[in-house]
Design an enzyme around this catalytic site. Structure first.
Site, PDB file in Angstrom:
ATOM      1  N   ASP A 149       0.846  -1.185   0.012  1.00 33.32           N
ATOM      2  CA  ASP A 149      -0.175   0.126   0.231  1.00 33.32           C
ATOM      3  C   ASP A 149       0.669   1.294   0.117  1.00 33.32           C
ATOM      4  O   ASP A 149       0.337   2.201   0.424  1.00 33.32           O
ATOM      5  CB  ASP A 149      -0.999   0.006   1.169  1.00 33.32           C
ATOM      6  N   LYS A 208       2.141   2.329  -5.016  1.00 35.93           N
ATOM      7  CA  LYS A 208       2.675   1.858  -6.429  1.00 35.93           C
ATOM      8  C   LYS A 208       1.844   2.083  -7.680  1.00 35.93           C
ATOM      9  O   LYS A 208       2.300   2.327  -8.643  1.00 35.93           O
ATOM     10  CB  LYS A 208       3.077   0.327  -6.209  1.00 35.93           C
ATOM     11  N   GLY A 229      -4.247  -4.204  -4.132  1.00 37.07           N
ATOM     12  CA  GLY A 229      -5.099  -3.115  -4.483  1.00 37.07           C
ATOM     13  C   GLY A 229      -4.629  -1.681  -4.726  1.00 37.07           C
ATOM     14  O   GLY A 229      -4.129  -1.119  -3.789  1.00 37.07           O
ATOM     15  N   HIS A 230      -4.417  -1.585  -5.991  1.00 37.96           N
ATOM     16  CA  HIS A 230      -3.687  -0.312  -6.577  1.00 37.96           C
ATOM     17  C   HIS A 230      -4.692   0.608  -7.073  1.00 37.96           C
ATOM     18  O   HIS A 230      -5.565   0.444  -7.843  1.00 37.96           O
ATOM     19  CB  HIS A 230      -2.903  -0.765  -7.557  1.00 37.96           C
ATOM     20  N   GLN A 256       2.384  -5.882  -3.026  1.00 36.76           N
ATOM     21  CA  GLN A 256       2.648  -5.987  -1.921  1.00 36.76           C
ATOM     22  C   GLN A 256       3.982  -5.304  -1.389  1.00 36.76           C
ATOM     23  O   GLN A 256       4.348  -4.657  -2.357  1.00 36.76           O
ATOM     24  CB  GLN A 256       3.091  -7.604  -1.199  1.00 36.76           C
TER      25      GLN A 256
HETATM   26  P1  IMO Z   1      -0.613  -4.026  -2.516  1.00 39.53           P
HETATM   27  O1  IMO Z   1      -0.245  -4.615  -3.572  1.00 39.53           O
HETATM   28  C1  IMO Z   1      -0.841  -4.386   1.987  1.00 39.53           C
HETATM   29  C2  IMO Z   1      -1.137  -8.649   3.477  1.00 39.53           C
HETATM   30  C3  IMO Z   1      -2.377  -8.951   3.853  1.00 39.53           C
HETATM   31  C4  IMO Z   1      -1.976  -9.769   5.018  1.00 39.53           C
HETATM   32  C5  IMO Z   1      -0.824 -10.629   4.517  1.00 39.53           C
HETATM   33  C6  IMO Z   1      -1.148 -12.143   3.959  1.00 39.53           C
HETATM   34  O2  IMO Z   1      -2.016  -3.254  -2.373  1.00 39.53           O
HETATM   35  O3  IMO Z   1       0.435  -3.194  -1.779  1.00 39.53           O
HETATM   36  P2  IMO Z   1      -2.350 -12.669   1.544  1.00 39.53           P
HETATM   37  O4  IMO Z   1      -3.927 -12.519   1.142  1.00 39.53           O
HETATM   38  O5  IMO Z   1      -1.386 -12.094   0.758  1.00 39.53           O
HETATM   39  O6  IMO Z   1      -2.164 -14.161   2.038  1.00 39.53           O
HETATM   40  O7  IMO Z   1      -2.138 -11.934   3.171  1.00 39.53           O
HETATM   41  O8  IMO Z   1      -0.272  -9.852   3.314  1.00 39.53           O
HETATM   42  N1  IMO Z   1      -1.330  -8.053   1.938  1.00 39.53           N
HETATM   43  C7  IMO Z   1      -1.219  -6.793   1.751  1.00 39.53           C
HETATM   44  N2  IMO Z   1      -0.947  -5.790   2.450  1.00 39.53           N
HETATM   45  N3  IMO Z   1      -1.107  -4.418   0.476  1.00 39.53           N
HETATM   46  C8  IMO Z   1      -0.888  -5.521  -0.330  1.00 39.53           C
HETATM   47  O9  IMO Z   1      -0.936  -5.277  -1.544  1.00 39.53           O
HETATM   48  C9  IMO Z   1      -1.325  -6.848   0.424  1.00 39.53           C
HETATM   49  N4  IMO Z   1      -1.301  -8.029   0.052  1.00 39.53           N
HETATM   50  C10 IMO Z   1      -1.455  -8.616   0.877  1.00 39.53           C
HETATM   51  O10 IMO Z   1      -3.110  -7.972   4.767  1.00 39.53           O
HETATM   52  O11 IMO Z   1      -1.359  -9.301   6.152  1.00 39.53           O
HETATM   53 MG    MG Z   2      -2.801  -1.810  -1.911  1.00 41.20          MG
END
Ligand code: IMO
Ligand code: MG
Length: 431
Positions: free
Chosen positions: A13, A16, A40-41, A223
């Site tokens: 988050d 990106k 979630g972009h 992530q």
């Molecule tokens: P973006 O691309 C923030 C976190 C979840 C959880 C952990 C594992 O938007 O930066 P999962 O569903 O992947 O098995 O969950 O990873 N998580 C993220 N946190 N931004 C994300 O993506 C995330 N994708 C997974 O909240 O703690």
């Molecule tokens: Mg996000």
């Protein structure tokens, strides 16, 4: 050339999507290489406000080819919804290609993700419940189904029957859940395949031809480094690698083909889900940042945990990604702060360290050591040149840059596409 990897430097988050949307005007191709619809972009551009989970954030430029690479796990229902939503807003999607090697998220993956989180009870990871972990498990266990399988009903059926026999045994015996119907899943996925047909291809020649032409390719990370399966706060991590090295594997290029690695960092820290976060603020300041910046998950709507910038974790992230530069987002959130803090070290059981610990139990015991810098009162959201930033805001950027050991090349001052400024001359200066 060049190939640029844009990676999350923190716990995801970082903005990106916004950075890609701002810089992709100068790109020919944007490739997602890891994760799935757990991402979630958010992008705010002339078409509207979008939260993309699977489709690369370059999609708003009709001439930019957008690739969902082999390293992504794809939920076709989510992908189709996203395509439909974009089209409704007048965004062209004919330039979207999905790798036939990408693995599919199946209904039993999302179900198992939920059931397993329930089973973990207080030790739950706080996943996005999108089936990411179970889908990557199947990929590595060699029981996964791939996007290319959607194009051959007989092959798909054979693989599905074999895998679902095992999944239904697991659902009924371990989780006391009713079994899923092979026929239902089969017909649903054949329907998805028919709808996605035109977008499915071997993406390798596309990417390699683009490199040969000298096109600019952006690898869009999902992530963040501290959620990496190996280097994150295991087991509170995601199930694929968000690191720059994964951009090579997740798209089918060699690591020597990546020219620049751009780390995206927020001016503060956030984390969503469970797991330690040394600089978390469980006070009014944390609450203030959350409300001012709208720090609620784009995928799950959960409130994000907020805190000061953690330069120990940041420096670790620079190293494990081989970052050549960084982009700092959300700096405007600190407008009006009397002072801002940066974590420069941890005390663990009284001992000072500047290394990010391996074991999650150690990270849980980290007491942050802060450096306090003077804040600024001016509103920065309309500033278009770095030199116009308040002196103390520039001081903050400089301090982060030297603590990270990495040049900050862009600063973002708001959610809109044009709210990004170059710190030093760069071939990607926004016009
Ligand atoms: P973006 O691309 C923030 C976190 C979840 C959880 C952990 C594992 O938007 O930066 P999962 O569903 O992947 O098995 O969950 O990873 N998580 C993220 N946190 N931004 C994300 O993506 C995330 N994708 C997974 O909240 O703690
Ligand atoms: Mg996000």
């Amino acid at each position: 050339m060049p190939v640029l990897a844009l990676v999350g430097g923190q716990w995801g988050d970082e903005g990106k999507g916004k950075v890609i949307d701002s810089l992709a005007a100068n790109a020919n191709m944007v490739v997602r290489y890891a994760g799935g619809d757990n991402a979630g972009h958010t992008t705010v551009n002339p078409y509207g406000t979008f939260r993309l989970h699977l489709i690369p954030s370059g999609i708003f430029y009709p001439d930019v080819r957008c690739v969902i690479g082999n390293g992504v796990v794809v939920n076709p229902a989510v992908l189709l919804r996203e395509i439909a939503e974009l089209r409704q807003h007048g965004v062209e999607t004919h330039n979207l290609v999905v790798s036939d090697r990408a693995h599919l998220i199946m209904p039993y993956h999302t179900l198992l993700d939920k059931l397993e989180e329930q089973r973990r009870g207080p030790g739950a990871i706080g996943t996005t419940q999108r089936g990411i972990g179970p889908a990557f498990v199947d990929k590595v266990a060699r029981t996964g189904l791939r996007v290319g399988d959607l194009l051959d009903g007989a092959v798909f059926r054979r693989r599905l029957e074999s895998t679902m026999e095992q999944k239904n045994a697991l659902l009924t015996s371990l989780y006391a859940h009713s079994p899923l119907s092979v026929d239902d899943v089969y017909s649903q996925y054949m329907d998805y395949g028919a709808q996605l047909h035109a977008h499915i291809a071997d993406t390798l020649p596309l990417i390699h031809d683009a490199m040969q032409r000298g096109d600019t390719i952006m690898m869009e990370g999902a992530q963040g480094a501290l959620l990496d399966t190996d280097f994150g706060t295991y087991p509170y991590v995601t199930s694929s690698s968000p690191l720059a090295a994964s951009a090579a594997l997740g798209s089918g290029i060699g690591p020597t083909c990546i020219d620049r690695v751009i780390g995206v960092f927020k001016a503060y820290a956030t984390r969503v889900g469970s797991g330690p976060m040394p600089t978390e603020l469980k006070d009014d300041t944390g609450e203030f940042i959350r409300e001012k910046a709208g720090e609620y998950g784009a995928t799950t709507g959960r409130p994000r945990r907020c805190g000061w910038f953690d330069s120990v974790a940041g420096k670790f992230s620079v190293r494990i990604n081989g970052m050549t530069e960084a982009v700092l987002t959300h700096l405007d959130i600190f407008d009006g702060f009397e002072s801002v803090k940066i974590c420069t070290g941890y005390r663990i059981d009284g001992v000072l360290t500047t290394e990010f610990p391996t074991m999650v139990e150690m990270v849980e015991r980290c007491q942050p050591v802060y450096e306090e810098l003077p804040g600024w009162s001016e509103c920065t959201e309309h500033i278009s040149h770095f030199s116009q930033l308040p002196t103390n805001a520039r001081g903050y950027v400089d301090a982060l840059s030297s603590l990270l050991g990495c040049r900050v090349s862009f600063v973002s001052l708001g959610p809109r596409r044009e709210q990004i400024i170059a710190v030093a001359p760069s071939p990607f200066t926004h016009s």
